[in-house]
Design a protein around this motif. Structure first.
Motif, mmCIF file in Angstrom:
data_model
loop_
_atom_site.group_PDB
_atom_site.id
_atom_site.type_symbol
_atom_site.label_atom_id
_atom_site.label_comp_id
_atom_site.label_asym_id
_atom_site.label_seq_id
_atom_site.Cartn_x
_atom_site.Cartn_y
_atom_site.Cartn_z
ATOM 1 N N SER A 173 7.645 36.390 31.616
ATOM 2 C CA SER A 173 7.784 37.767 32.101
ATOM 3 C C SER A 173 8.183 38.714 30.968
ATOM 4 C CB SER A 173 8.833 37.824 33.208
ATOM 5 O OG SER A 173 10.122 37.602 32.657
ATOM 6 N N ASP A 174 8.130 39.991 31.265
ATOM 7 C CA ASP A 174 8.621 40.990 30.311
ATOM 8 C C ASP A 174 10.100 40.767 30.018
ATOM 9 O OD1 ASP A 174 6.442 43.040 29.691
ATOM 10 O OD2 ASP A 174 6.314 42.924 31.863
ATOM 11 N N ASP A 175 10.856 40.365 31.018
ATOM 12 C CA ASP A 175 12.282 40.072 30.818
ATOM 13 C C ASP A 175 12.476 38.925 29.835
ATOM 14 O OD1 ASP A 175 13.040 42.104 32.556
ATOM 15 O OD2 ASP A 175 13.284 40.756 34.269
ATOM 16 N N ASP A 176 11.604 37.915 29.890
ATOM 17 C CA ASP A 176 11.686 36.804 28.941
ATOM 18 C C ASP A 176 11.457 37.289 27.516
ATOM 19 O OD1 ASP A 176 12.054 34.887 31.015
ATOM 20 O OD2 ASP A 176 9.880 34.690 31.261
ATOM 21 N N VAL A 177 10.474 38.152 27.338
ATOM 22 C CA VAL A 177 10.186 38.703 26.011
ATOM 23 C C VAL A 177 11.375 39.539 25.530
ATOM 24 C CG1 VAL A 177 8.680 40.275 24.702
ATOM 25 C CG2 VAL A 177 7.685 38.614 26.305
ATOM 26 N N ASP A 178 11.937 40.350 26.411
ATOM 27 C CA ASP A 178 13.115 41.151 26.042
ATOM 28 C C ASP A 178 14.282 40.258 25.633
ATOM 29 O OD1 ASP A 178 11.748 43.492 26.617
ATOM 30 O OD2 ASP A 178 12.606 43.688 28.636
ATOM 31 N N ARG A 179 14.507 39.175 26.385
ATOM 32 C CA ARG A 179 15.614 38.266 26.074
ATOM 33 C C ARG A 179 15.417 37.612 24.708
ATOM 34 N NH1 ARG A 179 15.320 35.556 30.341
ATOM 35 N NH2 ARG A 179 14.674 33.526 29.601
ATOM 36 N N LEU A 180 14.179 37.238 24.388
ATOM 37 C CA LEU A 180 13.881 36.671 23.079
ATOM 38 C C LEU A 180 14.121 37.688 21.972
ATOM 39 C CD1 LEU A 180 12.675 34.576 21.107
ATOM 40 C CD2 LEU A 180 10.450 35.569 21.644
ATOM 41 N N LEU A 181 13.577 38.888 22.119
ATOM 42 C CA LEU A 181 13.731 39.913 21.085
ATOM 43 C C LEU A 181 15.189 40.309 20.902
ATOM 44 C CD1 LEU A 181 10.612 42.123 21.894
ATOM 45 C CD2 LEU A 181 10.930 40.620 19.900
ATOM 46 N N ASP A 182 15.916 40.474 21.997
ATOM 47 C CA ASP A 182 17.345 40.803 21.908
ATOM 48 C C ASP A 182 18.114 39.673 21.236
ATOM 49 O OD1 ASP A 182 16.834 43.217 23.179
ATOM 50 O OD2 ASP A 182 17.546 42.520 25.153
ATOM 51 N N GLY A 183 17.769 38.438 21.586
ATOM 52 C CA GLY A 183 18.435 37.285 20.990
ATOM 53 C C GLY A 183 18.183 37.184 19.501
ATOM 54 N N LEU A 184 16.945 37.400 19.090
ATOM 55 C CA LEU A 184 16.642 37.371 17.656
ATOM 56 C C LEU A 184 17.337 38.501 16.911
ATOM 57 C CD1 LEU A 184 12.869 36.402 17.378
ATOM 58 C CD2 LEU A 184 14.847 35.144 16.517
ATOM 59 N N ALA A 185 17.368 39.677 17.504
ATOM 60 C CA ALA A 185 18.068 40.804 16.876
ATOM 61 C C ALA A 185 19.541 40.476 16.691
ATOM 62 C CB ALA A 185 17.893 42.073 17.704
ATOM 63 N N ASP A 186 20.159 39.886 17.710
ATOM 64 C CA ASP A 186 21.574 39.502 17.607
ATOM 65 C C ASP A 186 21.769 38.402 16.570
ATOM 66 O OD1 ASP A 186 22.215 41.392 19.510
ATOM 67 O OD2 ASP A 186 22.402 39.936 21.155
ATOM 68 N N PHE A 187 20.879 37.420 16.544
ATOM 69 C CA PHE A 187 20.970 36.347 15.558
ATOM 70 C C PHE A 187 20.907 36.918 14.144
ATOM 71 C CE2 PHE A 187 18.813 33.358 12.695
ATOM 72 C CZ PHE A 187 19.738 32.324 12.696
ATOM 73 N N LEU A 188 19.990 37.826 13.904
ATOM 74 C CA LEU A 188 19.847 38.414 12.573
ATOM 75 C C LEU A 188 21.088 39.215 12.180
ATOM 76 C CD1 LEU A 188 16.119 39.523 12.869
ATOM 77 C CD2 LEU A 188 17.016 37.686 11.414
ATOM 78 N N LYS A 189 21.714 39.868 13.148
ATOM 79 C CA LYS A 189 22.946 40.635 12.867
ATOM 80 C C LYS A 189 24.126 39.706 12.594
ATOM 81 C CE LYS A 189 21.867 44.242 16.087
ATOM 82 N NZ LYS A 189 22.194 44.765 17.393
ATOM 83 N N GLU A 190 24.216 38.636 13.357
ATOM 84 C CA GLU A 190 25.387 37.756 13.291
ATOM 85 C C GLU A 190 25.286 36.669 12.242
ATOM 86 O OE1 GLU A 190 26.400 36.269 17.201
ATOM 87 O OE2 GLU A 190 25.990 38.225 18.110
ATOM 88 N N THR A 191 24.091 36.419 11.721
ATOM 89 C CA THR A 191 23.891 35.338 10.753
ATOM 90 C C THR A 191 23.457 35.933 9.426
ATOM 91 O OG1 THR A 191 23.156 33.948 12.590
ATOM 92 C CG2 THR A 191 22.692 33.154 10.360
ATOM 93 N N PRO A 192 24.344 35.936 8.457
ATOM 94 C CA PRO A 192 23.971 36.531 7.164
ATOM 95 C C PRO A 192 22.863 35.726 6.479
ATOM 96 C CG PRO A 192 26.147 35.517 7.052
ATOM 97 C CD PRO A 192 25.685 35.411 8.473
ATOM 98 N N ALA A 193 21.988 36.417 5.799
ATOM 99 C CA ALA A 193 20.931 35.759 5.050
ATOM 100 C C ALA A 193 21.520 35.058 3.845
ATOM 101 C CB ALA A 193 19.888 36.784 4.615
ATOM 102 N N ALA A 194 20.978 33.896 3.517
ATOM 103 C CA ALA A 194 21.414 33.170 2.320
ATOM 104 C C ALA A 194 20.954 33.940 1.094
ATOM 105 C CB ALA A 194 20.815 31.774 2.328
ATOM 106 N N ARG A 195 21.742 33.943 0.111
ATOM 107 C CA ARG A 195 21.403 34.661 -1.136
ATOM 108 C C ARG A 195 20.885 33.709 -2.161
ATOM 109 N NH1 ARG A 195 21.324 39.952 0.143
ATOM 110 N NH2 ARG A 195 22.844 40.249 1.736
#
Length: 108
Positions: free
Chosen positions: A86-108
């Motif tokens: 569903s559209d809600d599933d896509v939103d949950r994935l995109l929101d989750g990835l956005a949060d993961f990227l914010k909360e997990t610093p990139a390796a340098r």
């Protein structure tokens, strides 16, 4: 339905910094292979699983293709859509990835 969701998902992924979509064939199943700059897709898989999003990580029995794409033996994050997605599933994935990227610093 799946093509519409895939287009929506691709648009949402393009808006996220540090996300690369490796599947761009004109005709394909609604499945995307994604990597996250400086972050392990195994970590993203676990993070998303905690949010009830199933997006496994790996090379998915295509080790040579993974190596050819420069993804080594670890591959990427596999995001698949189906007739029941569903559209809600896509939103949950995109929101989750956005949060993961914010909360997990990139390796340098």
């Amino acid at each position: 339905h799946e093509a519409r969701l895939r287009a929506r998902l691709e648009e949402g992924l393009a808006a996220l910094d540090g996300v690369t979509v490796h599947s761009r064939a004109a005709r394909r199943t609604p499945t995307l292979l994604v990597t996250l700059d400086g972050r392990r897709t195994e970590d993203a898989y676990r993070f998303l699983a905690g949010r009830n999003v199933h997006a496994p990580s790996g090379h998915f029995y295509a080790l040579e293709a993974s190596r050819h794409l420069g993804l080594g033996d670890t591959g990427g994050l596999r995001v698949g859509l189906a007739c029941y997605t569903s559209d809600d599933d896509v939103d949950r994935l995109l929101d989750g990835l956005a949060d993961f990227l914010k909360e997990t610093p990139a390796a340098r």
